[in-house]
Write an enzyme that holds these catalytic residues in place. Structure first.
Site, PDB file in Angstrom:
ATOM      1  N   ASP A 126       0.838  -1.191   0.000  1.00 31.59           N
ATOM      2  CA  ASP A 126       0.000   0.000   0.000  1.00 31.59           C
ATOM      3  C   ASP A 126       0.876   1.244   0.000  1.00 31.59           C
ATOM      4  OD1 ASP A 126       0.764  -0.852   2.632  1.00 31.59           O
ATOM      5  OD2 ASP A 126      -0.599   0.629   3.486  1.00 31.59           O
ATOM      6  N   GLU A 191      -0.165  -1.210   5.725  1.00 28.49           N
ATOM      7  CA  GLU A 191       0.904  -0.717   6.599  1.00 28.49           C
ATOM      8  C   GLU A 191       0.790   0.782   6.839  1.00 28.49           C
ATOM      9  OE1 GLU A 191       4.832   0.963   7.726  1.00 28.49           O
ATOM     10  OE2 GLU A 191       3.660   1.353   5.912  1.00 28.49           O
TER      11      GLU A 191
END
Length: 507
Positions: A126, A191
């Site tokens: 991400d 994350e």
């Protein structure tokens, strides 16, 4: 020959270190293959960057992009021959009542030879939000190469390093060579948003997926230099706070109410202004009481770090730092706590002049924690200090403080085998010893792995100090990406050698 020409060209262009001659044998063939196929590796990074896997903005379209990204990574691992388990992570309930699915976590395995070391690589797929109108010179989701720099959101944080690891594995596969180590992969897509549900998964898989793991590698950081590689052996923790001041839920017109009430914004500014002074010293009483004392050995490590202050100032675009010497700067980045004020929610922040008195405002700030600070102690110290400041104002407003996040610092044992293997691999690829550094930021998963799995964790960064992770015009140098792929391949072989030596040494 191709490898030699490329290394010479990169040295002339960037002034970067390189080994005096390419290695012989298997590693030499690995390096040559990576050099010859680097355009293919860059193309794969281009395809990954094109996916807008933004985990910060909680909207359905971006969650779909995250699921696409995780699916693409899973297919890439399957092509390597890995067994892949795509683990459902449930859903996330947002403050407005909306529910969004959390992207799955990938658990993958490649090899299970009991005679080999098992190395687990963690990465995240991400990214932070990015819009060209925010100051990007190119479309952030179109990987663009300019003067050897590969610009794109996620290029260095963290898609480039994840792919460098995959490139190393695929090279052994392409050469039809046995992998020197067993490999495991854990990849997530949240994350940047706090790694939702990941700790629970690690606990659940401790005695299954992670049971055979010997070493864990994370490559989600940057070097301290534009040209000298580094190994990271410590990171600060983080306590994130919200302080709210409320008069009422509605805003006021300043012409109608200005001058007859305690304004929440004025109270909040006083509270935030009482947290840290102009020299960066935190004003919360007792905050430094539990900071680990500086040892002579630690001081020598700061002195040994190769940091060009002029280059560091230029790359960070900061005219003047609070401290003048390399050692002072490094210590205040790594081994002392810092307090940063991040923003105010509820205040008018749009262009133009709006004569409003906010009825309710929330200030956001964080304290980076170092050994041996404790999050619960810090929470009480901050609450007590803010209550004291607020009481001195005799305000009729309501004030409340909450700690939204409490993450402990992480420190590694630099004498572990994988640190020794990483040092040797860096010497082979870059022709120099690495800087042994800490990182002032926080990657919670390092501490989670260390506490739950109780195995050695290595931070092995690939990016240069000027890569601009989270910022506009994020990039990774082609050189760092390609040489980083070689670094991981060399690391596999070094870990295998040290593991073999340990197995064959007398008890």
């Amino acid at each position: 020959m191709a490898s030699c020409r490329l290394a010479l060209l990169l040295l002339l262009l960037g002034g970067m270190s390189a080994p005096s001659s390419p290695p012989a044998g298997l590693l030499g063939r690995v390096f040559e293959y990576i050099d010859l196929h680097q355009d293919e590796f860059v193309q794969t990074l281009r395809e990954w960057v094109a996916i807008e896997s933004d985990s910060i903005q909680p909207v359905p379209r971006l969650r779909e992009e995250l699921f696409t990204m995780m699916s693409l990574a899973a297919e890439e691992l399957r092509r390597l021959g890995a067994s892949v388990d795509v683990v459902d992570s449930g859903s996330q309930k947002l403050p407005d009542g909306q529910t969004l699915p959390i992207p799955p976590v990938i658990l993958a395995e490649l090899g299970n030879d009991p005679k080999k070391a098992t190395v687990c690589f963690y990465g995240h797929l991400d990214v932070q939000p990015a819009r060209q109108e925010d100051g990007w010179l190119t479309d952030p989701y179109t990987l663009t190469e300019v003067d050897g720099k590969l610009y794109g959101r996620g290029a260095t944080d963290n898609k480039g390093p994840v792919l460098a690891w995959i490139n190393a594995v695929s090279t052994f596969r392409a050469l039809e060579e046995d992998l020197p180590v067993n490999l495991k992969f854990i990849m997530e897509g949240m994350e940047e948003a706090g790694s939702l549900a990941l700790e629970e998964l690690v606990r659940r898989e401790k005695n299954r997926f992670f049971s055979s793991v010997d070493y864990i590698v994370i490559s989600d950081n940057l070097w301290l230099s534009q040209r000298k590689p580094a190994l990271i052996y410590g990171m600060r923790g983080n306590s994130y706070f919200m302080v709210e001041v409320k008069c009422r839920d509605q805003d006021f017109h300043s012409g109608t109410f200005g001058g007859i009430l305690n304004e929440p914004m004025a109270d909040l500014v006083a509270l935030l202004g009482g947290l840290v002074d102009a020299s960066g010293h935190i004003l919360v009483p007792g905050i430094y009481d539990h900071v680990a004392p500086l040892t002579a050995e630690e001081k020598k490590m700061y002195e040994a770090v190769d940091l060009d202050l002029e280059e560091y100032r230029n790359s960070s675009q900061v005219k003047t730092f609070l401290f003048d010497t390399k050692e002072e700067i490094l210590m205040h980045l790594w081994r002392y706590p810092s307090l940063s004020i991040h923003g105010i929610e509820g205040a008018f922040d749009e262009p133009g002049a709006k004569t409003v008195i906010p009825g309710r405002v929330t200030g956001k700030f964080s304290i980076r924690l170092v050994p041996h600070m404790n999050t619960s102690v810090v929470e009480k110290q901050v609450e007590r200090h803010l209550q004291y400041i607020f009481s001195k104002r005799n305000s009729s407003n309501q004030m409340s403080v909450s700690m939204a996040l409490g993450l402990l610092p992480w420190t590694a044992n630099i004498t572990d085998n994988q640190f020794l293997a990483a040092k040797k691999a860096i010497k082979t690829v870059f022709g120099t010893e690495p800087d042994m550094i800490q990182d002032g930021s926080t990657i919670p998963i390092a501490r989670i792995f260390q506490d739950i799995i109780q195995k050695s964790v290595l931070m092995l960064p690939l990016g240069a100090v000027d890569d601009g992770e989270h910022a506009q015009n994020e990039k990774i140098n082609r050189w760092n990406y390609i040489e980083g792929s070689k670094l991981f391949a060399a690391f596999f072989l070094e870990v295998a050698q040290l593991h073999s030596n340990d197995r064959n040494s007398p008890a």
